[in-house]
Write a protein that holds these residues in place. Structure first.
Motif, PDB file in Angstrom:
ATOM      1  N   GLY A 195      -1.592  46.827 195.807  1.00 13.37           N
ATOM      2  CA  GLY A 195      -1.560  46.528 197.229  1.00 13.37           C
ATOM      3  C   GLY A 195      -1.791  45.056 197.521  1.00 13.37           C
ATOM      4  O   GLY A 195      -1.115  44.464 198.379  1.00 13.37           O
ATOM      5  N   GLN A 196      -2.694  44.445 196.805  1.00 12.83           N
ATOM      6  CA  GLN A 196      -2.980  43.032 197.063  1.00 12.83           C
ATOM      7  C   GLN A 196      -1.865  42.131 196.546  1.00 12.83           C
ATOM      8  O   GLN A 196      -1.608  41.066 197.119  1.00 12.83           O
ATOM      9  CB  GLN A 196      -4.337  42.667 196.452  1.00 12.83           C
ATOM     10  CG  GLN A 196      -5.488  43.398 197.164  1.00 12.83           C
ATOM     11  CD  GLN A 196      -6.861  42.957 196.702  1.00 12.83           C
ATOM     12  OE1 GLN A 196      -7.049  42.559 195.564  1.00 12.83           O
ATOM     13  NE2 GLN A 196      -7.828  43.070 197.597  1.00 12.83           N
ATOM     14  N   LEU A 197      -1.199  42.532 195.468  1.00 10.90           N
ATOM     15  CA  LEU A 197      -0.033  41.756 195.018  1.00 10.90           C
ATOM     16  C   LEU A 197       1.089  41.864 196.046  1.00 10.90           C
ATOM     17  O   LEU A 197       1.784  40.881 196.342  1.00 10.90           O
ATOM     18  CB  LEU A 197       0.434  42.261 193.647  1.00 10.90           C
ATOM     19  CG  LEU A 197      -0.515  42.005 192.469  1.00 10.90           C
ATOM     20  CD1 LEU A 197       0.064  42.567 191.179  1.00 10.90           C
ATOM     21  CD2 LEU A 197      -0.804  40.520 192.303  1.00 10.90           C
ATOM     22  N   GLN A 198       1.265  43.051 196.596  1.00 14.68           N
ATOM     23  CA  GLN A 198       2.294  43.215 197.629  1.00 14.68           C
ATOM     24  C   GLN A 198       2.002  42.321 198.840  1.00 14.68           C
ATOM     25  O   GLN A 198       2.910  41.785 199.465  1.00 14.68           O
ATOM     26  CB  GLN A 198       2.376  44.680 198.053  1.00 14.68           C
ATOM     27  CG  GLN A 198       2.956  45.590 196.998  1.00 14.68           C
ATOM     28  CD  GLN A 198       3.065  47.022 197.479  1.00 14.68           C
ATOM     29  OE1 GLN A 198       2.805  47.309 198.634  1.00 14.68           O
ATOM     30  NE2 GLN A 198       3.444  47.909 196.575  1.00 14.68           N
ATOM     31  N   ALA A 199       0.748  42.156 199.143  1.00 15.47           N
ATOM     32  CA  ALA A 199       0.359  41.380 200.320  1.00 15.47           C
ATOM     33  C   ALA A 199       0.775  39.916 200.215  1.00 15.47           C
ATOM     34  O   ALA A 199       0.941  39.243 201.234  1.00 15.47           O
ATOM     35  CB  ALA A 199      -1.159  41.477 200.534  1.00 15.47           C
ATOM     36  N   VAL A 200       0.974  39.417 198.990  1.00 15.27           N
ATOM     37  CA  VAL A 200       1.387  38.013 198.834  1.00 15.27           C
ATOM     38  C   VAL A 200       2.862  37.895 198.485  1.00 15.27           C
ATOM     39  O   VAL A 200       3.345  36.795 198.220  1.00 15.27           O
ATOM     40  CB  VAL A 200       0.530  37.284 197.772  1.00 15.27           C
ATOM     41  CG1 VAL A 200      -0.942  37.318 198.158  1.00 15.27           C
ATOM     42  CG2 VAL A 200       0.745  37.876 196.378  1.00 15.27           C
ATOM     43  N   GLY A 201       3.569  39.023 198.449  1.00 19.12           N
ATOM     44  CA  GLY A 201       5.008  38.958 198.214  1.00 19.12           C
ATOM     45  C   GLY A 201       5.465  39.365 196.837  1.00 19.12           C
ATOM     46  O   GLY A 201       6.601  39.102 196.451  1.00 19.12           O
ATOM     47  N   ILE A 202       4.598  40.008 196.080  1.00 21.74           N
ATOM     48  CA  ILE A 202       4.997  40.544 194.772  1.00 21.74           C
ATOM     49  C   ILE A 202       5.170  42.055 194.942  1.00 21.74           C
ATOM     50  O   ILE A 202       4.208  42.758 195.273  1.00 21.74           O
ATOM     51  CB  ILE A 202       3.939  40.242 193.692  1.00 21.74           C
ATOM     52  CG1 ILE A 202       3.816  38.726 193.494  1.00 21.74           C
ATOM     53  CG2 ILE A 202       4.301  40.931 192.372  1.00 21.74           C
ATOM     54  CD1 ILE A 202       2.705  38.311 192.546  1.00 21.74           C
ATOM     55  N   ASN A 203       6.370  42.529 194.734  1.00 25.58           N
ATOM     56  CA  ASN A 203       6.683  43.935 194.988  1.00 25.58           C
ATOM     57  C   ASN A 203       6.162  44.813 193.846  1.00 25.58           C
ATOM     58  O   ASN A 203       6.912  45.309 193.008  1.00 25.58           O
ATOM     59  CB  ASN A 203       8.198  44.100 195.163  1.00 25.58           C
ATOM     60  CG  ASN A 203       8.579  45.518 195.550  1.00 25.58           C
ATOM     61  OD1 ASN A 203       7.736  46.288 196.027  1.00 25.58           O
ATOM     62  ND2 ASN A 203       9.843  45.867 195.351  1.00 25.58           N
ATOM     63  N   ALA A 204       4.853  44.983 193.820  1.00 26.97           N
ATOM     64  CA  ALA A 204       4.203  45.724 192.735  1.00 26.97           C
ATOM     65  C   ALA A 204       4.214  47.215 193.039  1.00 26.97           C
ATOM     66  O   ALA A 204       3.924  47.637 194.159  1.00 26.97           O
ATOM     67  CB  ALA A 204       2.772  45.237 192.556  1.00 26.97           C
ATOM     68  N   VAL A 205       4.525  48.008 192.013  1.00 22.87           N
ATOM     69  CA  VAL A 205       4.597  49.461 192.152  1.00 22.87           C
ATOM     70  C   VAL A 205       3.831  50.095 190.998  1.00 22.87           C
ATOM     71  O   VAL A 205       4.070  49.767 189.828  1.00 22.87           O
ATOM     72  CB  VAL A 205       6.071  49.949 192.124  1.00 22.87           C
ATOM     73  CG1 VAL A 205       6.122  51.469 192.210  1.00 22.87           C
ATOM     74  CG2 VAL A 205       6.859  49.309 193.251  1.00 22.87           C
ATOM     75  N   VAL A 206       2.903  50.993 191.321  1.00 24.82           N
ATOM     76  CA  VAL A 206       2.134  51.685 190.279  1.00 24.82           C
ATOM     77  C   VAL A 206       3.004  52.752 189.632  1.00 24.82           C
ATOM     78  O   VAL A 206       3.676  53.523 190.321  1.00 24.82           O
ATOM     79  CB  VAL A 206       0.865  52.333 190.875  1.00 24.82           C
ATOM     80  CG1 VAL A 206       0.123  53.127 189.796  1.00 24.82           C
ATOM     81  CG2 VAL A 206      -0.040  51.265 191.471  1.00 24.82           C
TER      82      VAL A 206
END
Length: 587
Positions: free
Chosen positions: A447-458
């Motif tokens: 979630g925090q990576l997504q917040a900066v623009g990294i489309n992270a998916v578990v």
């Protein structure tokens, strides 16, 4: 895998708020409260069971049997009744096991099972001290190139054969031989004759010798005053030469023998698979010391399920997630063990195939994007410390002035902008679910990576599938907690040196010749001041280049039933059964 999906929703909500919210700690707290609420906690248990089963589909292991409920049933039908007997115990594995092969790259659950069935020359004790196991003593030459291990002469294999130094030479050569499928070949690249053996120019490795039946020597090409670090983490189980030498060398690592080994040397030996996640061990009749148990059952259980079974008396040992520490501490008839841990929690990437993550600014951005202190404070309840380099101890080995990567989403976005990061690029984070705190951490990280623009998916999966992805070099990020990183900085060598890649301990295949030179120089001398200066340079490279994304160092927490006696907690969770030969039950 509904539980993870529920948590992802919470994390995404956190991410949406987090991008414009300065109080990150509150965000993490809220997420923890959401995920740990009564309803969700109940879902955790149910869904954790289902998830384990789902993840096993399509692998070598029958997926239906990997469901935790089924495992519990199997224990009840086949092992549970016995397990509550006077001299039997049930103990938890935190992930599903698959093999007794020490030739394969080490995994936590397999390593734990191997501690029961096999044994090593040396290991770690209840702290980070070295203890003799199959070796009574050891010494090193003044120039740190010859290591001599004096073996016990009172050890027999479970079939009655005498254990000798020939078994040790055979094992080390098998581990060094790429034809066996060994994931540890690079570990011995500094041994005399290793290169010639690997190249097919020699039949044996000249640096592994047995001067007599109970002496084993290693001759190194370059001095290594800290070689014991490589000998104990991970452990190096010794194999029976009179049995394994009769098997085909090609592909030996995955030979069926290692699924159902017929000979062992540990205190308890493999008896049968009760299900794909549960194994029965029986006392080794040839073990050198008197044993306190007749039967040991190991079972893969998610931590929340295991803690519930600990409360009902169905199991005798389990790891404990920090988030559950307070609750487990309040269970009658249970003792909680919490010790400082030498391991690190980190995210690994495949440097050789995932080129979009190779630029250091991307990994530095990840460090700034993740509120690691809030995770330590809230998710693992303060049971750990944020780290900024791999070898976080001893004190003399950690220089001042390292970048501490404070939580700074704006800085993370600036770094990503520098390298033209495409926010549509999907970055999967692989995890083997089942440990409550780890599951929550990886979800918050995404979630925090997504917040900066990294489309992270578990991406939850079982250990076998993750192992395949590692072998195929097909992973963006994966999370693991591993290593012995506070005893000697030489431990970085096995995890970061170029020669340890391609299936060895260097999971990321990171390679920096300058760092290699420093790591080699660091073990070439015993002068601590000189070593401190060398490792200061090495630590700065690791701190800046971030071969792995560093999160924190957790305390190691476990719990045992009060009927289990003799248990001494290991600081390394993957060596929890180091003194199982001394365990017994009361009543």
């Amino acid at each position: 895998m509904r539980r993870v999906a529920v948590v992802v929703v919470a994390a995404l909500a956190l991410a949406a708020c987090g991008s414009g919210d300065d109080d990150a700690t509150d965000d993490v707290d809220d997420t923890v409260e959401d995920t740990a609420s009564g309803d969700d906690a109940g879902d955790d248990g149910d869904d954790g069971d289902d998830g384990a089963g789902d993840d096993g589909a399509g692998d070598d292991e029958p997926s239906d049997d990997s469901d935790a409920d089924d495992t519990t049933d199997a224990g009840g039908d086949d092992g549970g009744d016995d397990a509550v007997g006077e001299r039997s115990i049930n103990i938890q594995l935190y992930q599903g096991p698959s093999s007794f092969s020490p030739l394969l790259a080490a995994t936590g659950p397999n390593g734990l099972m191997q501690q029961i069935h096999w044994d090593a020359l040396v290991g770690l004790g209840g702290e980070t001290d070295y203890v003799g196991r199959l070796a009574e003593s050891w010494d090193v030459s003044d120039d740190a190139t010859t290591w001599t291990f004096n073996l016990r002469d009172d050890v027999r294999w479970s079939d009655g054969e005498q254990f000798t130094a020939d078994d040790v030479v055979f094992t080390f050569e098998a581990l060094s031989n790429p034809a066996t499928g060994s994931g540890n070949t690079g570990k011995f690249s500094n041994v005399a004759g290793h290169a010639e053996f690997v190249a097919g120019e020699a039949d044996n490795i000249s640096g592994f010798t047995a001067p007599d039946d109970f002496t084993f020597q290693i001759e190194l090409l370059a001095p290594n005053s800290a070689y014991m670090v490589d000998m104990v983490e991970p452990l190096i189980p010794i194999l029976p030469e009179h049995v394994v030498s009769q098997l085909p060398v090609e592909g030996l690592a995955e030979n069926q023998f290692f699924r159902e080994p017929t000979v062992g040397i540990g205190p308890y030996i493999f008896s049968r698979w009760l299900s794909d996640d549960q194994v029965e061990f029986v006392a080794n009749p040839e073990f050198r010391d008197e044993l306190g148990l007749d039967t040991v059952y190991t079972t893969f259980l998610a931590t929340d399920v295991a803690q519930a079974q600990l409360e009902t008396g169905e199991i005798d040992y389990t790891q404990v997630s920090a988030v559950d520490l307070e609750r487990v501490s309040g269970i009658d008839g249970v003792t909680v063990h919490s010790v400082d841990g030498p391991s690190i929690a980190a995210l690994h990437t495949a440097w050789d195939t995932k080129t979009e993550l190779v630029q250091p600014q991307v990994r530095q951005a990840m460090m700034h994007a993740i509120d690691r202190q809030a995770i330590v404070d809230s998710v693992i309840a303060g049971e750990g410390d944020v780290i900024n380099t791999m070898a976080f101890g001893p004190d003399w080995a950690v220089p001042d002035g390292l970048n501490e990567y404070p939580y700074d989403p704006e800085k993370a976005q600036e770094l990503l902008a520098e390298v033209g990061w495409d926010s549509d690029t999907e970055v999967t984070i692989e995890i083997v679910p089942g440990q409550t705190d780890r599951d929550q951490v990886v979800t918050i990280v995404a979630g925090q990576l997504q917040a900066v623009g990294i489309n992270a998916v578990v991406e939850p999966m079982d250990g076998t599938a993750m192992g395949s992805d590692i072998g195929d070099r097909n992973f963006d990020l994966l999370m693991s907690i591993y290593g012995l990183f506070n005893a000697d900085p030489a431990a970085m060598g096995f995890r970061l040196a170029c020669a340890q890649g391609n299936g060895g301990g260097n999971l990321s295949n990171y390679c920096n010749p300058e760092l290699d030179e420093l790591l080699a120089a660091g073990v070439a001398t015993t002068d601590q001041d000189e070593r401190a200066a060398i490792y200061a340079d090495a630590q700065k490279i690791v701190n800046e280049e971030l071969p792995v994304i560093l999160l924190y160092s957790p305390r190691t927490i476990s719990a045992t039933s009060d009927r289990l006696e003799g248990y001494v907690a290991s600081p390394i969770p993957t060596q929890a059964f180091w003194n199982i030969a001394e365990w017994s039950v009361s009543g």
